[in-house]
Design a protein around this motif. Structure first.
Motif, mmCIF file in Angstrom:
data_model
loop_
_atom_site.group_PDB
_atom_site.id
_atom_site.type_symbol
_atom_site.label_atom_id
_atom_site.label_comp_id
_atom_site.label_asym_id
_atom_site.label_seq_id
_atom_site.Cartn_x
_atom_site.Cartn_y
_atom_site.Cartn_z
ATOM 1 N N VAL A 259 -9.100 28.690 76.090
ATOM 2 C CA VAL A 259 -10.005 28.217 75.038
ATOM 3 C C VAL A 259 -10.841 29.370 74.485
ATOM 4 C CG1 VAL A 259 -11.918 26.653 74.521
ATOM 5 C CG2 VAL A 259 -10.077 25.885 75.992
ATOM 6 N N VAL A 260 -11.361 30.204 75.369
ATOM 7 C CA VAL A 260 -12.165 31.358 74.942
ATOM 8 C C VAL A 260 -11.297 32.348 74.168
ATOM 9 C CG1 VAL A 260 -13.589 33.274 75.743
ATOM 10 C CG2 VAL A 260 -13.746 31.056 76.874
ATOM 11 N N ILE B 289 -9.310 33.771 66.824
ATOM 12 C CA ILE B 289 -9.596 33.270 65.477
ATOM 13 C C ILE B 289 -10.652 34.152 64.804
ATOM 14 C CG2 ILE B 289 -10.623 31.338 64.195
ATOM 15 C CD1 ILE B 289 -9.229 29.470 66.256
ATOM 16 N N ILE B 290 -11.681 34.523 65.550
ATOM 17 C CA ILE B 290 -12.712 35.414 65.008
ATOM 18 C C ILE B 290 -12.097 36.758 64.623
ATOM 19 C CG2 ILE B 290 -14.812 36.704 65.574
ATOM 20 C CD1 ILE B 290 -15.608 34.281 67.354
ATOM 21 N N ILE C 125 -10.661 31.090 70.620
ATOM 22 C CA ILE C 125 -11.816 31.267 69.741
ATOM 23 C C ILE C 125 -11.967 32.729 69.329
ATOM 24 C CG2 ILE C 125 -14.348 31.140 69.650
ATOM 25 C CD1 ILE C 125 -14.077 28.640 71.507
#
Length: 94
Positions: free
Chosen positions: A37-38, A44-45, A41
């Motif tokens: 999950v991390v 995506i950044i 994220i």
């Protein structure tokens, strides 16, 4: 009349400097494997930063997104399966 010599030919060329790879893209891919999950994220950044700055690492960011999605889905399926098996074991165990 004196003949002028031809202009000197270039002896070589200087290659364009390699594009800097976005650090978050590398970190995102690694974390997508360890903590999906991390990693998702952060990937995506990193992908958004690469679009804005033109840095290298777009493939790494996309791979981090894909791996993060797949591992997150597999993790959720694993949690659901464990809950179902635990419920079945407590129901039919006695």
């Amino acid at each position: 009349m004196t003949a002028t010599p031809p202009p000197a030919q270039p002896t070589g060329y200087t290659p364009a400097p390699a594009a800097k790879t976005n650090t978050l893209a590398i970190v995102g891919l690694i974390l997508a494997i360890v903590v999906p999950v991390v990693g998702l994220i952060i990937s995506i950044i990193a992908n958004n930063q690469i679009k804005q700055t033109g840095e290298g690492g777009a493939g790494l960011a996309k791979a981090g997104i894909i791996v993060g999605i797949i591992f997150t889905i597999l993790g959720v399926i694993g949690i659901i399966a464990n809950i179902a098996l635990l419920g079945a074991a407590t129901t039919y165990g006695s």
